[in-house]
Design an enzyme around this catalytic site. Sequence first.
Site, PDB file in Angstrom:
ATOM      1  N   SER A 152       2.492   6.017  -0.613  1.00 42.74           N
ATOM      2  CA  SER A 152       3.032   5.599   0.690  1.00 42.74           C
ATOM      3  C   SER A 152       3.677   4.237   0.519  1.00 42.74           C
ATOM      4  CB  SER A 152       1.883   5.494   1.698  1.00 42.74           C
ATOM      5  OG  SER A 152       2.322   4.923   2.907  1.00 42.74           O
TER       6      SER A 152
ATOM      7  N   TYR B 287      -6.617   2.516   4.065  1.00 49.67           N
ATOM      8  CA  TYR B 287      -5.521   3.452   3.776  1.00 49.67           C
ATOM      9  C   TYR B 287      -4.636   2.882   2.658  1.00 49.67           C
ATOM     10  CZ  TYR B 287      -1.449   6.491   4.389  1.00 49.67           C
ATOM     11  OH  TYR B 287      -0.409   7.379   4.181  1.00 49.67           O
TER      12      TYR B 287
END
Length: 247
Positions: free
Chosen positions: A140, A153
């Site tokens: 990401s 995350y």
Amino acid sequence: MSKSKVIVITGATSGIGEASAKLLAKDGHKLVLGARRENKLQEVTKAVEENGGQAIYGITDVTKDEDVEALAKLAVEKFGRIDVWLNNAGIMPQSLLSQKKILDWDNTIDINIKGVLYGIGAALPYMEAQKSGQFINISSVAGHVAGPGSAVYSASKYAVRAISESLRQEMAQDKSNVRVTVVSPGAISTNLLNSVTDNKVKAGMEQFYDAFAIPVDRVALTIKQAIDIPEDAAWNEVIIRPTAQQM
Ligand SMILES: NC(=O)c1ccc[n+]([C@@H]2O[C@H](COP(=O)([O-])OP(=O)(O)OC[C@H]3O[C@@H](n4cnc5c(N)ncnc54)[C@H](OP(=O)(O)O)[C@@H]3O)[C@@H](O)[C@H]2O)c1
């Protein structure tokens, strides 16, 4: 378009995994789909077949090594090999560290990090024996930049990059002919925000996604292109952001 390949996709029931399966089907690839929801797996399998590909699915929770091993075995039993393993399953339950959302922390680590490791562990023996293969691991932009609310995350997505780089070097050292690609998306329209458990954080993220997110087929196309380039070369990392997304 590359030759027909056997491609295993985790998290194939939604978003990036589902869109990739449908796009790759158009090139006649053989898809092996893994996720937890069987009804959705059946829907995507049907869509793949309608798009010209072949597909089978295995109900798979990537936090369970035995499930992931079974998915790899299914691919080899049905199609004889594993050419590409797309480690895509993931969640993004962002929250401030002060909230101490331990269940979210544990799930993020189990799915986003251990799930990727289990995928590599399951597919690698087959790829080493074949002397060919490719891992595509979904990180990401949050695997490049951390900020308030994104600690766990981001940590999981930095970990995907670290694991992938070590894997790449180990494969090069062994002359195993196994490629490693990391795809790091920015804001993409999928169901990912449903995994945010804090309503205030979710509302803020929805505003951001409403302003910037791009359609999921952009990432599917990136994955297809990473597969299609000649096998003596690999895109080791691709960041794909909406043009208008600053960070
Ligand atoms: N959308 C974005 O903006 C964005 C940006 C950067 C990175 N990413 C990454 O892209 C990947 C795909 O996310 P998405 O955006 O496509 O989200 P999504 O639409 O929510 O899809 C997530 C997929 O992961 C699967 N999954 C979740 N937990 C699982 C488990 N324990 N075992 C097996 N499968 C599991 C879900 O299937 P089941 O519920 O059926 O198991 C679903 O198919 C994730 O790794 C995410 O972090 C997304």
